[in-house]
Enzyme design. Structure first.
Site, PDB file in Angstrom:
ATOM      1  N   ARG A  18      46.156  76.275  32.778  1.00 34.50           N
ATOM      2  CA  ARG A  18      44.636  76.394  32.635  1.00 34.50           C
ATOM      3  C   ARG A  18      43.546  76.300  33.684  1.00 34.50           C
ATOM      4  NH1 ARG A  18      42.670  74.429  27.975  1.00 34.50           N
ATOM      5  NH2 ARG A  18      44.150  74.200  26.877  1.00 34.50           N
ATOM      6  N   GLY A  19      42.896  76.966  33.766  1.00 39.58           N
ATOM      7  CA  GLY A  19      41.868  76.461  35.050  1.00 39.58           C
ATOM      8  C   GLY A  19      41.707  77.326  36.531  1.00 39.58           C
ATOM      9  N   ASP A  67      55.163  66.996  35.050  1.00 45.19           N
ATOM     10  CA  ASP A  67      53.767  66.034  35.177  1.00 45.19           C
ATOM     11  C   ASP A  67      54.232  65.960  35.702  1.00 45.19           C
ATOM     12  OD1 ASP A  67      52.581  63.702  35.287  1.00 45.19           O
ATOM     13  OD2 ASP A  67      52.794  62.750  33.004  1.00 45.19           O
ATOM     14  N   SER A 145      37.880  66.763  46.645  1.00 46.74           N
ATOM     15  CA  SER A 145      36.732  67.493  45.081  1.00 46.74           C
ATOM     16  C   SER A 145      35.366  66.878  46.336  1.00 46.74           C
ATOM     17  CB  SER A 145      36.856  66.261  44.645  1.00 46.74           C
ATOM     18  OG  SER A 145      35.377  67.171  43.514  1.00 46.74           O
ATOM     19  N   TYR A 158      37.655  58.401  39.180  1.00 50.08           N
ATOM     20  CA  TYR A 158      37.824  60.030  40.105  1.00 50.08           C
ATOM     21  C   TYR A 158      37.929  60.173  41.215  1.00 50.08           C
ATOM     22  CZ  TYR A 158      37.428  65.100  39.709  1.00 50.08           C
ATOM     23  OH  TYR A 158      37.832  66.294  40.057  1.00 50.08           O
ATOM     24  N   LYS A 162      40.184  61.309  44.356  1.00 51.30           N
ATOM     25  CA  LYS A 162      39.757  62.330  45.529  1.00 51.30           C
ATOM     26  C   LYS A 162      39.769  61.585  47.380  1.00 51.30           C
ATOM     27  CE  LYS A 162      40.178  65.382  42.090  1.00 51.30           C
ATOM     28  NZ  LYS A 162      41.729  66.282  42.167  1.00 51.30           N
ATOM     29  N   THR A 193      35.259  74.572  34.191  1.00 50.03           N
ATOM     30  CA  THR A 193      36.544  74.627  33.985  1.00 50.03           C
ATOM     31  C   THR A 193      36.144  73.962  32.416  1.00 50.03           C
ATOM     32  OG1 THR A 193      36.906  72.363  35.039  1.00 50.03           O
ATOM     33  CG2 THR A 193      37.193  74.297  35.729  1.00 50.03           C
TER      34      THR A 193
END
Length: 300
Positions: A18-19, A67, A145, A158, A162, A193
Site C-alpha cells: 500500500r501507500g 517482514d 524522511s 521515528y 530515519k 498515506t
C-alpha cells in the site's frame, strides 16, 4: 520506438502492499520494470501483482510475504525474485511504521519496533540483496524522511530511525562505490498515506501542531507525486530524493532547524501539546495507527 526508461530492469520494493510502495511499483511497471513486491499483506500483494500482470503482461510482477525484520524471510524473497527474473537491478527499501507516544509515557516495545523496522529493516534488506545488486551494478533507494533532519516531539523513535537511514545510506554509498552500485536516500515530507491520515485522525494535538508548521514542512504531498519522484530517482540513480523538492532547503538549513533558537520556538508549544498528545495516545489504547500492520497483527 524508444523503450520505456526502466525496460528490462528488475526492481524489488519492500512495503509494497500500500501507500508509497504500491504506487512506486505501479509507476515503475508502467515505465517498463519488472517488480518484486515484498510486504506483510499477502492479499494486497497478490492483487497488486495480478493487476500489474494484467496491465503490462504476464511475468511483470511477483510477490513475496516478508517482514523486513526477518532476514530468513528476506532471503526467501530474494531467492524467489532471482528464480522469477534472474536478477535485481534496483531496491526500494520502503517498509516503515510510526509508533504513537513519547519515550516517557509510550510503549517502549512499540518505540523499539519502529527503529527495528525503519532502520534495522533497511540494513537487513540491503544485506539480503547485496550480491545480486552488486552483480547488476545496480542501485538502492533507501527511504529516510524529512524527520532525519527536522525533529518533532512525539516522533523520537521515528526521527532516530530515519536519521540512521540517512547516515547508513551515506556510508553504504562509499562501501559499494567500487562495485559500481549507486545508493540514494529519499526524504519525503508528509505524504498522503494511511500512516499520516491515521495520525491526523487519532491525535487532535497532531492536527493542531500541523496547522502551525511553516512551509514546506507544513504541507501534504500526494502519494502519486511521491512515487513519481522515487521512480525518477531510480532512473537517474539520484544521491538524494526530496519530496517535495523544496524539502531540500530544510536539509541544507538543518543546523538552524535544530538550533537552540528552534528548540525554544518549538518547545514553547510543546509544553502544552506534548501532554495533550500523551493523554490522547493513552486513551487510544494502541501504539500504532489503525491501518498499520502492527495494529492488525497485535489484534489477531
Amino acid at each position: 520506438m524508444t523503450p520505456p526508461p526502466l525496460s528490462g530492469q528488475v526492481v524489488l520494493v519492500t512495503g509494497a502492499a500500500r501507500g508509497i510502495g504500491e504506487y512506486t511499483a505501479r509507476l515503475a511497471a508502467a515505465r517498463g520494470a519488472r517488480l518484486a513486491l515484498a510486504g506483510l499483506e499477502p492479499d494486497r500483494l497478490r492483487l497488486l501483482a495480478d493487476e500489474l500482470d494484467a496491465a503490462h503482461g504476464d511475468g511483470t510482477a511477483a510477490w513475496f510475504a516478508a517482514d523486513v525484520t526477518d532476514s530468513a524471510a528476506l532471503d526467501r524473497a530474494v531467492a524467489g525474485t532471482l528464480a522469477a527474473f534472474g536478477r535485481i537491478d534496483a531496491v526500494v527499501a520502503n517498509a516503515g511504521v510510526a509508533s504513537l507516544g513519547t519515550v516517557a509515557t509510550g510503549d517502549i516495545g512499540a518505540l523499539a519496533r519502529t527503529v527495528e523496522v525503519n532502520l534495522i529493516g533497511v540494513m537487513r534488506t540491503v544485506a539480503a540483496t547485496a550480491a545480486p545488486v552488486i552483480a547488476a551494478r545496480g542501485y538502492y533507494l533507501l527511504v529516510s524522511s524529512t524527520a532525519a533532519f527536522a525533529a518533532l516531539p512525539g516522533m523520537s523513535a521515528y526521527c532516530a530511525a530515519k536519521a540512521g537511514v540517512e547516515h547508513f545510506g551515506t556510508a553504504l554509498r562509499l562501501e559499494l562505490a567500487h562495485h559500481g552500485v549507486g545508493v540514494g536516500t529519499a526524504h519525503p515530507g508528509w505524504i498522503d498515506t494511511d500512516l499520516v491520515r491515521d495520525a491526523r485522525a487519532d491525535l487532535p494535538s497532531f492536527r493542531d501542531s500541523f496547522r502551525t508548521m511553516p512551509w514546506p514542512v507544513g504541507s501534504i504531498t500526494s502519494v502519486e507525486r511521491c512515487a513519481r519522484a522515487f521512480v525518477r530517482g531510480i532512473e537517474r540513480r539520484r544521491r538524494r530524493v526530496y519530496v517535495p523538492r523544496s524539502i531540500a532547503g530544510v536539509h541544507w538549513l538543518r543546523t538552524l532547524v535544530n538550533s537552540r533558537l528552534a528548540d525554544a520556538l518549538v518547545g514553547r508549544r510543546s509544553r502544552t501539546l506534548v501532554p495533550r498528545m500523551e493523554q490522547e495516545v493513552a486513551a487510544l489504547g494502541r501504539s500504532f495507527g489503525v491501518h498499520s500492520t502492527e495494529t492488525r497483527e497485535g489484534a489477531a
